[in-house]
Design a protein around this motif. Structure first.
Motif, PDB file in Angstrom:
ATOM      1  N   THR A   1       0.849  -1.183   0.000  1.00 36.85           N
ATOM      2  CA  THR A   1       0.000   0.000   0.000  1.00 36.85           C
ATOM      3  C   THR A   1       0.887   1.235   0.000  1.00 36.85           C
ATOM      4  O   THR A   1       2.037   1.200   0.454  1.00 36.85           O
ATOM      5  N   PHE A   2       0.360   2.320  -0.497  1.00 34.34           N
ATOM      6  CA  PHE A   2       1.123   3.548  -0.664  1.00 34.34           C
ATOM      7  C   PHE A   2       1.834   3.939   0.630  1.00 34.34           C
ATOM      8  O   PHE A   2       1.243   3.942   1.705  1.00 34.34           O
ATOM      9  N   GLY A   3       3.121   4.286   0.494  1.00 35.63           N
ATOM     10  CA  GLY A   3       3.894   4.682   1.663  1.00 35.63           C
ATOM     11  C   GLY A   3       5.228   5.293   1.284  1.00 35.63           C
ATOM     12  O   GLY A   3       5.503   5.567   0.109  1.00 35.63           O
ATOM     13  N   PRO A   4       6.090   5.485   2.284  1.00 33.57           N
ATOM     14  CA  PRO A   4       7.375   6.159   2.079  1.00 33.57           C
ATOM     15  C   PRO A   4       8.278   5.490   1.031  1.00 33.57           C
ATOM     16  O   PRO A   4       9.011   6.188   0.323  1.00 33.57           O
ATOM     17  N   ALA A   5       8.229   4.180   0.915  1.00 31.48           N
ATOM     18  CA  ALA A   5       9.072   3.502  -0.076  1.00 31.48           C
ATOM     19  C   ALA A   5       8.675   3.915  -1.496  1.00 31.48           C
ATOM     20  O   ALA A   5       9.548   4.071  -2.369  1.00 31.48           O
TER      21      ALA A   5
END
Length: 154
Positions: free
Chosen positions: A38-42
């Motif tokens: 899911t969308f995140g810092p990576a």
């Protein structure tokens, strides 16, 4: 295809604001969901690296102001094939509700045009073995399954 979404789609480089939708599109199937997450810092870090690279483009397809497709293009200079540059096409996705209506073909035509503009001698891509529909699609565009691909998790 009159009145097809493909005739009205436009292409542009993705922006940071597009990133949540881009991740959603890429993760929208059983094969990619687990490895995309899911969308995140990576994803932000990956986007920033693509944006900073002169040889990478994250391209979105837009229809009526909405992002409905995505692909990553990488221009790979080389020594083989007489110093040819290759166009590497990755993460091609079209909104599930619009598949089969010419958007994927329009995305790939845009990719090929970008490759020609950058002086690429050939385009290449990989597709998961669990995607027979995608394989038929790429063959319909003239891609040949000419090599065996290998990957190693690092």
């Amino acid at each position: 295809m009159p009145d097809s979404p493909a005739s009205a789609v436009t292409f542009r480089l993705a922006t940071r604001d597009d990133l949540p939708r881009v991740v959603e599109l890429i993760a929208d199937d059983a094969v990619a969901a687990a490895r995309t997450g899911t969308f995140g810092p990576a994803h932000v870090a990956g986007f920033e690296a693509i944006e900073a690279s002169p040889n990478d483009e994250l391209v979105v397809a837009e229809l009526d102001g909405a992002v409905v497709g995505v692909m990553q293009l990488t221009f790979v200079p080389g020594i083989s094939r007489n110093g040819a540059t290759r166009l590497l096409v990755e993460a091609v996705r079209v909104d599930a509700t619009l598949r089969g209506r010419g958007l994927g073909r329009a995305l790939m035509e845009h990719a090929h045009e970008r490759g020609r503009e950058r002086g690429c001698a050939l385009a290449q891509l990989t597709s998961d073995k669990q995607r027979p529909d995608a394989h038929r699609f790429y063959r319909s565009l003239g891609y040949a399954q000419s090599h065996e691909g290998f990957k190693l998790q690092l």
